[in-house]
Design an enzyme around this catalytic site. Structure first.
Site, PDB file in Angstrom:
ATOM      1  N   HIS A  41       0.823  -1.211   0.000  1.00 56.90           N
ATOM      2  CA  HIS A  41       0.000   0.000   0.000  1.00 56.90           C
ATOM      3  C   HIS A  41       0.856   1.259   0.000  1.00 56.90           C
ATOM      4  CE1 HIS A  41      -3.774   2.203   0.904  1.00 56.90           C
ATOM      5  NE2 HIS A  41      -2.969   3.022   1.542  1.00 56.90           N
ATOM      6  N   HIS A  90     -10.145   2.763  -1.745  1.00 53.23           N
ATOM      7  CA  HIS A  90     -10.419   2.282  -0.395  1.00 53.23           C
ATOM      8  C   HIS A  90     -11.253   1.020  -0.506  1.00 53.23           C
ATOM      9  CE1 HIS A  90     -10.335   3.946   3.945  1.00 53.23           C
ATOM     10  NE2 HIS A  90      -9.115   3.880   3.461  1.00 53.23           N
ATOM     11  N   HIS A 107     -10.516  -2.594   0.223  1.00 52.04           N
ATOM     12  CA  HIS A 107     -10.618  -3.595   1.291  1.00 52.04           C
ATOM     13  C   HIS A 107     -11.504  -3.121   2.440  1.00 52.04           C
ATOM     14  CE1 HIS A 107      -7.713  -5.760  -0.972  1.00 52.04           C
ATOM     15  NE2 HIS A 107      -7.266  -6.524   0.012  1.00 52.04           N
ATOM     16  N   GLN A 135     -12.108   2.268   9.840  1.00 56.67           N
ATOM     17  CA  GLN A 135     -12.306   3.459  10.658  1.00 56.67           C
ATOM     18  C   GLN A 135     -13.654   4.104  10.340  1.00 56.67           C
ATOM     19  OE1 GLN A 135     -10.024   3.920   7.947  1.00 56.67           O
ATOM     20  NE2 GLN A 135      -7.988   3.784   8.780  1.00 56.67           N
ATOM     21  N   GLU A 142      -4.547   4.393  12.494  1.00 49.07           N
ATOM     22  CA  GLU A 142      -4.936   5.214  11.352  1.00 49.07           C
ATOM     23  C   GLU A 142      -6.203   6.009  11.646  1.00 49.07           C
ATOM     24  OE1 GLU A 142      -5.008   2.850   7.794  1.00 49.07           O
ATOM     25  OE2 GLU A 142      -3.013   2.052   8.161  1.00 49.07           O
ATOM     26  N   SER A 143      -6.342   6.412  12.895  1.00 45.89           N
ATOM     27  CA  SER A 143      -7.459   7.283  13.248  1.00 45.89           C
ATOM     28  C   SER A 143      -7.485   8.481  12.300  1.00 45.89           C
ATOM     29  CB  SER A 143      -7.314   7.765  14.693  1.00 45.89           C
ATOM     30  OG  SER A 143      -7.465   6.693  15.587  1.00 45.89           O
ATOM     31  N   GLN A 144      -8.687   8.892  11.959  1.00 43.56           N
ATOM     32  CA  GLN A 144      -8.860   9.861  10.877  1.00 43.56           C
ATOM     33  C   GLN A 144      -8.681  11.317  11.324  1.00 43.56           C
ATOM     34  OE1 GLN A 144      -9.859   8.727   7.374  1.00 43.56           O
ATOM     35  NE2 GLN A 144      -8.631   7.228   8.496  1.00 43.56           N
TER      36      GLN A 144
END
Length: 972
Positions: free
Chosen positions: A230, A299, A301, A454, A524-526
Site C-alpha cells: 500500500h 479504499h 478492502h 475506521q 490510522e485514526s482519521q
C-alpha cells in the site's frame, strides 16, 4: 449518573429511514415485514438534573416539528409481530455524533456532561421467527466489525468513555528474530498481520543481526507499514520478468512505474506540469496566481468489510491528500467511481463472508455523501460499474481537486523543526490498515481485520482545513502531510527521512486512555495531519488552531540524527536507522505471463432480430431498450442526487444536464475561482469488459474515453493531464501480473500519443477473495481520471439536444468492434474484438472538435461510449426533450459486416454525435474536411427517435419519454 434519551418520529410523520430498511429486508427476502420504525438513543453521563436533560432534548437533540422524545425508560413490549433490536457501536469505535453532541451540550453552558454514547433502536413489525430477526440484524441493521446488539437496554454501562488500564507502567516487547529459522519468520509475519514475504523478513533479520539486537514490536510494525504494498508499491517498483505467450523469451522490466507511467510524463515534458508523482497529489498550472492539484485514492478492502466507514474515510483520506499537497491546497470538488456486483445478485451466488452488493452499494454511497456534503465540498463527477466479478471485492475510488497558490507547491523539513499533529485524536481504529490492504481478503477477514476499518468525522476535518489554510497564509509551517495509511509511522517516518526524528508518543492526544505505544504509532485514526513547524512559530500556530477549536500537539522534533527514535513515558521503544527504513527493502522479482484469452466468436442474432418495443416498434428498438436498462448505462440519478454538487457555487456543467437536469453529462466543469471565467473539467474512463479481451486496449480505450469527455464539453487536448488507478488481483500470480503489465503498456502508448501526461496515480492490488482454497479475483481494472483546463467556461457545451431543425452529425469512424459491448453482454457474450484506438486520427478529430466548439458552431455534443451510437442518440434526445430522425447508411463505417446492429451498438472509440444549427454547417464542414464526419439526421420537435437502417426501413422507432423511463427505472 446516566440519562437515557429516546427520540422518535411523531405519529403520522413518515419514517424515511425505517421505510428504506424495510425495503432492504424485503429485497433480501428475509420474512414478511410491514413496517420499521427507528428510535435514536442518546446516553448522557454526568451529574446533571432532569431539567438540564430536558433542556438538552428541547434545544439540541430534537426537531419539535416532527420528533418527540422521552427519558423515562420503558422497555418496549415485544411480540410475534413486533420485534425490537438495539444497535450500538463497539467500545473504541469513534462515533462523530457523540463528539458533536458533547460540544453542543457544552455550548449550551452545561459543563457537567462528561461523556455521550449513541445507539439506534429498530422496531420491526411483521411475522418473523427469531432466526429471521437474527439474519436481518446481521445483514441489514449492523456490521459486527464496529457494532453490537444491546442485549438489555435497561442496563447502562457505568463508564461511557472508552477506558483501559493505565499504560504508564509497561514493558517493551522484544521480538526474537535473531535465533529463529525461516519458517518461524513467516509465522511472525502472518501472526502479526505484517504481510511481509520471506525475503523481506530475512532482510530485517539480517539488519538487526548487524545491530546485534532483536527489534522491538513497534520497530517491526514500523518497517511493515513502510514496506507495505500500500505504501511502497513494491510490484510497480520491482523487477518483472514478462513474457507474452508461454514460449516467448522473457523481457526484464525494471519498475513498471518508471518504464510506463513516469516515462510517458518524462517524454512529454509538459511545462505546465508543476509537481508530479512525489507529493500527495499531482500539480499542474492553472493561471498566473494558482496551481491545481488532483488525486484519486482507492479504499477497496475497508469498503468490502464496512461499506459506510470504508467509503467515508476514503473520501476523508483523499481530501487530506490535497490538503497535504505543497503547503496545503484548498479542496474544490470531489469525484467518485464505484465497481459493484449487480444489486439483484442472489445471496446464494455470494462468496462466504461477504456482504450483499446492494448493502455494499448503499453503504458506500451513504459514506461518500456523509463526508463530502458535511465538509461543503461538491461531488461533481463519477461513474458506477456493475459486474458479477466484484461480488467479493467492490472497488471504491475517491478523488479530490484542490486549488494551491503559486509559490506554495514546495515543502521542506528542516533540522530542528517541531513535529506537530493537528486534528482528530488517536484511538485503536485503523490498526494495520496499510498492511491489511496489502493482502487478499478471506472469509475470516471480517473478524481478523476488524481493527483496520475506521469511521470518519467530516466536521473535524473541515475545522482542520480552515485552520491549516490560515496557518499557511501566516507562513507558520514548512512542510505538511496527511496522517493516512500507517498513521504516525508513515507520516513522521516519510517527513523525517532525511533528518531523523525524535517522537514522544505519550504527547499524542488520545480518544481514550490505555493505548499501547505501538497502537498510538500505527493507528490510522482519521482527520489527523502532521506538520513541520519552526520553533519560533509554534505559539502563533497553536493559537490559530485553538481559535478554530482544533487540537494541536507537539510530538517531538526532526532532530538531524538520521534515526527514528520513539519514546513512551520517558522510555525508548524504537531506534531505527532511517536509511534502512526507507532503502533497505529488498528488490523483488516477479514472474508475469500474458496469454491472450481464448474467446468465443460472437453469435449475433439473425438480422433483423425479433421483437420491437416502445411506441412504433422497429426491429432494434427492443435492443436499444435493453441497452438503456443495463445497470452500466441506466441513469445513476438516484445516487447523484444524494450528493451536493452546487455548494461553493463553482459548478458550471453539473453531473446531470438538459431541460429537466436529468440527462447524463460527459464531464463536469467548475470555475477554479469565482472572479474568473477560467475553468477546470474533470472526467473518467473505465471499462472492465474490454480488459477481459485485451488489457492493452482497455487502457487505451479508458484514456481515450476520459479525454473525449473533456473534449465533449469544450476542453482542449493541449491541457489535459491524467491519473491512473490500477486495481488488480494478486500480483504474485503470473497471469494476474501479466495482464497488469499489458495494461501498463497501453497506458504508455496512449498517453504519449495523445500528449497527455500522468501526474499522479495509485495502485490497489491483492483484490482477491480466498475461501476454502478457492480464489476469486476481480477483473483487472484501470480507472483513468482526466483533468483539463477550460479557457472560458462560457463556451462550454452540454449533451442535450437544443432545437428542432438542427442537423445531427456523426464525428469519427464506427468499426466492427462489438467485443466487450453492452449489446453483446445482453446476449450473454463477451466477443473477440475490443475497440482499438487510431491515435493519429483521434488527435486530429479532437483538435477539430476543439476548434468547432471554440467557434461556437456546435449546439450539443455527446461522446459515444457504453451502448454505442444508439444509446448516445437516445440520451441526447430525452435529455433535450426533442426527437430525432437518423439515417444509418450515412454513418462513417469500416468493417466487413455491414449490419445495422453493429452500426448502432459498436462501442468504437474517438466518436461523437454533434448537433449543429443549419447556419453553422458550412463552417463545420470546412473544419472537418478530410476527417471521418457525416450528417446523419436532424433534430425533430415530435418526441420520437426514428432510425432508418441500411434498407431505408425504420430499425428503431420509439417514444423518447418511454426510452427515458426505461433508462431511469433500474436504479430508481
Amino acid at each position: 449518573m446516566i440519562w437515557r434519551v429516546e427520540i422518535k418520529q411523531k405519529d403520522g410523520v413518515p419514517d424515511s429511514v425505517g421505510t428504506s430498511i424495510a425495503r432492504d429486508i424485503t429485497d433480501l427476502r428475509i420474512g414478511e415485514v410491514s413496517q420499521v420504525r427507528v428510535v435514536s438513543v442518546f446516553l448522557l453521563e454526568g451529574p446533571i438534573s432532569r431539567e438540564e436533560v430536558k433542556r438538552i432534548g428541547d434545544e439540541l437533540l430534537v426537531d419539535p416539528v416532527v420528533e418527540q422524545y422521552s427519558f423515562d425508560l420503558k422497555l418496549p413490549l415485544q411480540s410475534a409481530t413486533h420485534h425490537v433490536v438495539e444497535i450500538a457501536y463497539n467500545p473504541g469505535v469513534m462515533d462523530p455524533v457523540e463528539a458533536s453532541t458533547l460540544k453542543g451540550i457544552r455550548d449550551l453552558g452545561i459543563e457537567e456532561v462528561t461523556a455521550v454514547r449513541t445507539a439506534k433502536q429498530y422496531h420491526i413489525y411483521g411475522k418473523l421467527t427469531n432466526k429471521q430477526v437474527e439474519s436481518l440484524t446481521a445483514r441489514v441493521l449492523m456490521n459486527k466489525l464496529i457494532q453490537h446488539v444491546v442485549q438489555d437496554p435497561s442496563h447502562v454501562p457505568s463508564a461511557l468513555g472508552m477506558t483501559s488500564p493505565s499504560a504508564s507502567k509497561f514493558d517493551v516487547m522484544i521480538v526474537d528474530l535473531l535465533s529463529v529459522h525461516d519458517k518461524k519468520l513467516a509465522e511472525i509475519s502472518k501472526k502479526g498481520q505484517l504481510y511481509l514475504n520471506a525475503d523481506e523478513m530475512k532482510a530485517i533479520q539480517n539488519h538487526f543481526k548487524k545491530e546485534g539486537r532483536n527489534p522491538t514490536d513497534v520497530e517491526l510494525e514500523t518497517i511493515a507499514q513502510t514496506w507495505s504494498e500500500h505504501c511502497r508499491h513494491k510490484t510497480f517498483r520491482g523487477v518483472v520478468r514478462y513474457r507474452e505467450g508461454k514460449n516467448k523469451k522473457a523481457k526484464i522490466i525494471r519498475s513498471l512505474f518508471k518504464t510506463f507511467i513516469a516515462a510517458a510524463t518524462l517524454k512529454l515534458n509538459k511545462k505546465w506540469c508543476v509537481s508530479v508523482f512525489h507529493d500527495n497529489a499531482g500539480v499542474i498550472d492553472f493561471d498566473k496566481d494558482y496551481n491545481v492539484c488532483f488525486k484519486v485514492e482507492t479504499h477497496n478492502h475497508p469498503s468490502a468489510l464496512e461499506p459506510f466507514g470504508g467509503a467515508n474515510t476514503g473520501v476523508g483520506g483523499v481530501i487530506r491528500d490535497t490538503l497535504g499537497t505543497g503547503l496545503a491546497a484548498k479542496p474544490l470538488c470531489s469525484t467518485d467511481v464505484f465497481c459493484f456486483a449487480p444489486p439483484d445478485t442472489p445471496m446464494s451466488n455470494l462468496p462466504s463472508g461477504t456482504l450483499h452488493p446492494k448493502r455494499v452499494m448503499k453503504g458506500v454511497v451513504a459514506g461518500v455523501r456523509d463526508y463530502g456534503n458535511k465538509m461543503g465540498i461538491p461531488t461533481l463527477n463519477g461513474s458506477i460499474v456493475f459486474d458479477k466479478h466484484f461480488a467479493a471485492n467492490p472497488l471504491v475510488f475517491c478523488g479530490n481537486i484542490g486549488l494551491l497558490p503559486k509559490g506554495r507547491e514546495a515543502k521542506r523539513v528542516n533540522k530542528g523543526d517541531l513535529i506537530v499533529v493537528v486534528g482528530g485524536r488517536t484511538g485503536r481504529d485503523g490498526i494495520h490498515g496499510a498492511t491489511f490492504s496489502s493482502g487478499e481478503l478471506t472469509g475470516e477477514s471480517q473478524m481478523n481485520s476488524c481493527g483496520a476499518v475506521q469511521i470518519g468525522n467530516p466536521i473535524e476535518e473541515k475545522k482542520v482545513q480552515d485552520a491549516l489554510l490560515k496557518a499557511r497564509e501566516a507562513n507558520l509551517y514548512s512542510a505538511i502531510t496527511d496522517c493516512g495509511a500507517g498513521g504516525f509511522s508513515s507520516a513522521v517516518g516519510e517527513m523525517g527521512e532525511k533528518t531523523g526524528a525524535r517522537v514522544d508518543l505519550d504527547q499524542a492526544p488520545l480518544k481514550y486512555q490505555g493505548l499501547k505505544y505501538y497502537e498510538i504509532w500505527i493507528s490510522e485514526s482519521q482527520e489527523r495531519m502532521v506538520i513541520s513547524v519552526p520553533p519560533q512559530n509554534i505559539e502563533a500556530l497553536l493559537k490559530i488552531f485553538a481559535q478554530e477549536n482544533v487540537e494541536a500537539a507537539v510530538l517531538g522534533e526532526f532532530d538531524g540524527s538520521g534515526r527514528l527514535q520513539l519514546f513512551f513515558h520517558g522510555q525508548q521503544v524504537a531506534d531505527l536507522d532511517m536509511s534502512f527504513l526507507h532503502h533497505g527493502l529488498p528488490q523483488i522479482t516477479k514472474e508475469a505471463i500474458f496469454q491472450k484469452p481464448v474467446l468465443r466468436k460472437e453469435r449475433l442474432p439473425k438480422f433483423p432480430p425479433p421483437g420491437g418495443e416502445g411506441k412504433g416498434g422497429g426491429p432494434l428498438t427492443a435492443s436499444l431498450c435493453k441497452a438503456l436498462s443495463h445497470y452500466n448505462v441506466a441513469s445513476k440519478e438516484s445516487i447523484i442526487r444524494v450528493y451536493d454538487h452546487e455548494v461553493q457555487g463553482t459548478s458550471v456543467i453539473k453531473p446531470m444536464v438538459g431541460i429537466a437536469a436529468d440527462g447524463p453529462s460527459d464531464a463536469a466543469v467548475i470555475r477554479g475561482r469565482l472572479d474568473s471565467r477560467r475553468g477546470i473539467a474533470v472526467s473518467n474512463g473505465i471499462n472492465v469488459r474490454f480488459g477481459m479481451i485485451d488489457p492493452f486496449w482497455m487502457a487505451a480505450s479508458c484514456i481515450d474515453e476520459a479525454i473525449r469527455q473533456i473534449i465533449a464539453v469544450g476542453g482542449s487536448l493541449e491541457r489535459i493531464a491524467l491519473l491512473d488507478n490500477f486495481c488488480w488481483g494478486n500480483p504474485d500470480k503470473p497471469d494476474r501480473l501479466g495482464s497488469l503489465v499489458r495494461c501498463a503498456q497501453g497506458c504508455y502508448k496512449a498517453a504519449v500519443a495523445f500528449g497527455t501526461p500522468f501526474i499522479s496515480g495509485k495502485d490497489s492490488l491483492y483484490n482477491e477473495h480466498t475461501h476454502k482454497g478457492k480464489s476469486l479475483a476481480i477483473p483487472g481494472t484501470i480507472l483513468i481520471s482526466a483533468i483539463g483546463i477550460i479557457e472560458d467556461v462560457g463556451k462550454c457545451v452540454t449533451m442535450d439536444f437544443k432545437k428542432e431543425g438542427n442537423a445531427i452529425y456523426m464525428i469519427g469512424t464506427t468499426f466492427d468492434e462489438l467485443g466487450g459491448s453492452i449489446y453483446l453482454e445482453n446476449l450473454g457474450q463477451l466477443g473477440l474484438q475490443a475497440p482499438k484506438v487510431n491515435f493519429k486520427m483521434a488527435v486530429k478529430i479532437y483538435q477539430a472538435v476543439e476548434r468547432a466548439t471554440k467557434a461556437g458552431l456546435i449546439a450539443s455534443l455527446h461522446d459515444c461510449s457504453e451502448g454505442g451510437a444508439a444509446v448516445t442518440l437516445a440520451e441526447m434526445a430525452f435529455a433535450g426533450g426533442l426527437g430525432a430522425t437518423v439515417l444509418l447508411k450515412k454513418l462513417p463505417y469500416r468493417g466487413i459486416q455491414h449490419r445495422d446492429d453493429i452500426l448502432l451498438f459498436s462501442e468504437s472509440n474517438s466518436r461523437f454525435i454533434a448537433e449543429v444549427p443549419p447556419s453553422h454547417e458550412r463552417k463545420l464542414v470546412k473544419i472537418f474536411k478530410g476527417l471521418p464526419f457525416a450528417r446523419i439526421g436532424s433534430v425533430e420537435a415530435s418526441p420520437e427517435l426514428i432510425v432508418y437502417g441500411s434498407k431505408d426501413q425504420p430499425v428503431i422507432n420509439a417514444d423518447i419519454n418511454e426510452l427515458k423511463e426505461i433508462w431511469k427505472s433500474p436504479l430508481k
